[in-house]
Design a protein around this motif. Structure first.
Motif, PDB file in Angstrom:
ATOM      1  N   UNK A 148       0.832  -1.199   0.000  1.00  0.00           N
ATOM      2  CA  UNK A 148       0.000   0.000   0.000  1.00  0.00           C
ATOM      3  C   UNK A 148       0.871   1.255   0.000  1.00  0.00           C
ATOM      4  N   UNK A 149       0.265   2.370  -0.419  1.00  0.00           N
ATOM      5  CA  UNK A 149       0.883   3.676  -0.234  1.00  0.00           C
ATOM      6  C   UNK A 149       0.373   4.238   1.087  1.00  0.00           C
ATOM      7  N   UNK A 150       1.252   4.871   1.852  1.00  0.00           N
ATOM      8  CA  UNK A 150       0.820   5.350   3.160  1.00  0.00           C
ATOM      9  C   UNK A 150       1.491   6.674   3.515  1.00  0.00           C
ATOM     10  N   UNK A 151       0.771   7.452   4.310  1.00  0.00           N
ATOM     11  CA  UNK A 151       1.213   8.783   4.720  1.00  0.00           C
ATOM     12  C   UNK A 151       0.910   8.974   6.199  1.00  0.00           C
ATOM     13  N   UNK A 152       1.592   9.919   6.825  1.00  0.00           N
ATOM     14  CA  UNK A 152       1.375  10.202   8.229  1.00  0.00           C
ATOM     15  C   UNK A 152       1.017  11.661   8.461  1.00  0.00           C
ATOM     16  N   UNK A 153       0.076  11.888   9.359  1.00  0.00           N
ATOM     17  CA  UNK A 153      -0.323  13.246   9.730  1.00  0.00           C
ATOM     18  C   UNK A 153      -0.291  13.360  11.255  1.00  0.00           C
ATOM     19  N   UNK A 154       0.340  14.409  11.728  1.00  0.00           N
ATOM     20  CA  UNK A 154       0.361  14.734  13.145  1.00  0.00           C
ATOM     21  C   UNK A 154      -0.435  16.019  13.350  1.00  0.00           C
ATOM     22  N   UNK A 155      -1.522  15.931  14.121  1.00  0.00           N
ATOM     23  CA  UNK A 155      -2.344  17.108  14.430  1.00  0.00           C
ATOM     24  C   UNK A 155      -2.073  17.473  15.878  1.00  0.00           C
ATOM     25  N   UNK A 156      -1.554  18.685  16.100  1.00  0.00           N
ATOM     26  CA  UNK A 156      -1.067  19.029  17.428  1.00  0.00           C
ATOM     27  C   UNK A 156      -1.035  20.551  17.610  1.00  0.00           C
ATOM     28  N   UNK A 183       7.320  12.802   3.492  1.00  0.00           N
ATOM     29  CA  UNK A 183       7.116  13.900   4.424  1.00  0.00           C
ATOM     30  C   UNK A 183       6.019  13.528   5.413  1.00  0.00           C
ATOM     31  N   UNK A 184       6.203  13.936   6.647  1.00  0.00           N
ATOM     32  CA  UNK A 184       5.150  13.797   7.644  1.00  0.00           C
ATOM     33  C   UNK A 184       4.425  15.141   7.735  1.00  0.00           C
ATOM     34  N   UNK A 185       3.149  15.131   7.476  1.00  0.00           N
ATOM     35  CA  UNK A 185       2.348  16.354   7.528  1.00  0.00           C
ATOM     36  C   UNK A 185       2.075  16.684   9.000  1.00  0.00           C
ATOM     37  N   UNK A 186       2.369  17.904   9.398  1.00  0.00           N
ATOM     38  CA  UNK A 186       2.107  18.336  10.770  1.00  0.00           C
ATOM     39  C   UNK A 186       1.315  19.632  10.735  1.00  0.00           C
ATOM     40  N   UNK A 187       0.161  19.639  11.372  1.00  0.00           N
ATOM     41  CA  UNK A 187      -0.721  20.804  11.357  1.00  0.00           C
ATOM     42  C   UNK A 187      -1.291  21.034  12.752  1.00  0.00           C
ATOM     43  N   UNK A 188      -1.601  22.280  13.050  1.00  0.00           N
ATOM     44  CA  UNK A 188      -2.318  22.581  14.280  1.00  0.00           C
ATOM     45  C   UNK A 188      -3.805  22.304  14.069  1.00  0.00           C
ATOM     46  N   UNK A 189      -4.542  22.283  15.142  1.00  0.00           N
ATOM     47  CA  UNK A 189      -5.983  22.075  15.032  1.00  0.00           C
ATOM     48  C   UNK A 189      -6.659  23.260  14.346  1.00  0.00           C
ATOM     49  N   UNK A 190      -6.097  24.459  14.532  1.00  0.00           N
ATOM     50  CA  UNK A 190      -6.637  25.627  13.836  1.00  0.00           C
ATOM     51  C   UNK A 190      -6.435  25.506  12.332  1.00  0.00           C
ATOM     52  N   UNK A 191      -5.248  25.058  11.935  1.00  0.00           N
ATOM     53  CA  UNK A 191      -4.965  24.885  10.513  1.00  0.00           C
ATOM     54  C   UNK A 191      -5.840  23.794   9.914  1.00  0.00           C
ATOM     55  N   UNK A 192      -6.055  22.734  10.674  1.00  0.00           N
ATOM     56  CA  UNK A 192      -6.930  21.655  10.215  1.00  0.00           C
ATOM     57  C   UNK A 192      -8.329  22.186   9.911  1.00  0.00           C
TER      58      UNK A 192
END
Length: 225
Positions: A148-156, A183-192
């Motif tokens: 599979x293709x897979x990606x990671x997201x960190x919401x913090x 790349x690991x996507x990292x976003x704040x909850x506001x950005x989400x």
């Protein structure tokens, strides 16, 4: 080990759940992972599924699972997938507090927080485990495919707690640091919340264009007849 659950995304319901997220963020300066965040998203499957929109290959959002266990060792807070494209997004939620991403210790440069490092390291372990089990019958039993293709997201974290210089540091780190060439996507909850609102706002425009095209086509056919 259980696989993911089949799912059908409802955009109107997703919008309603987004509004509930915006209300949650507007009425709470800080949010705790186990107390506030995980229960909130567990009860809002359509909003959860649409987080997969950060991954271009996830088109259908037709598989989802909260608290997904990785081959018995690790657990992701949320997985969203497209079973046709064999692409999956593994999501880690962390606290949305003042010290979630950076810690001010009185120096000119703040330190990376243990919470951020923990969340990022979780995703690294997930990537390792997925790679270790690729091309196995167990992977096929869970995802329907051996590869599979897979990606990671960190919401913090929250935007309000990040200074401009720390935001630049975060952006640089996420652009430069690759995990297994990903790349690991990292976003704040506001950005989400902002990103999801922006993406949902495009759907009415698409439908309007399709409607206008159909009207033009009908008019042309009527004129020819």
């Amino acid at each position: 080990m259980k696989g993911l659950d089949s799912f059908t995304l409802d955009l109107k319901q997703c919008l309603q759940e987004l509004e509930e997220l915006e209300k949650l963020l507007n009425t709470n300066e800080q949010l705790k992972e186990n107390q506030d965040i995980l229960p909130f998203f567990k009860q809002r499957l359509h909003l959860s599924a649409f987080i997969g929109s950060y991954v271009p290959q996830i088109v259908r959002f037709n598989e989802i699972k909260h608290e997904f266990t990785f081959y018995g060792d690790f657990r992701a807070d949320l997985v969203v997938g497209d079973s046709v494209n064999n692409t999956y997004c593994f999501i880690e939620f962390e606290d949305a507090t003042q010290d979630s991403i950076f810690i001010d210790k009185g120096r000119s440069t703040s330190d990376w927080s243990p919470r951020f490092e923990h969340g990022f390291s979780q995703i690294i372990d997930w990537f390792w485990k997925i790679d270790d089990f690729k091309n196995t019958s167990l992977a096929r039993s869970i995802f329907g495919s051996e590869n599979i293709e897979f990606y990671g997201i960190l919401v913090i974290g929250r935007d309000t707690f990040i200074s401009p210089i720390d935001k630049a540091r975060l952006t640089w780190r996420l652009n430069k640091v690759l995990v297994d060439s990903r790349k690991v996507i990292c976003i704040t909850f506001d950005q989400l919340a902002r990103d999801i609102r922006d993406r949902l706002s495009l759907y009415p425009l698409i439908y309007e264009v399709e409607s206008e095209t159909q009207e033009v086509t009908s008019t042309d056919e009527s004129d020819r007849s």
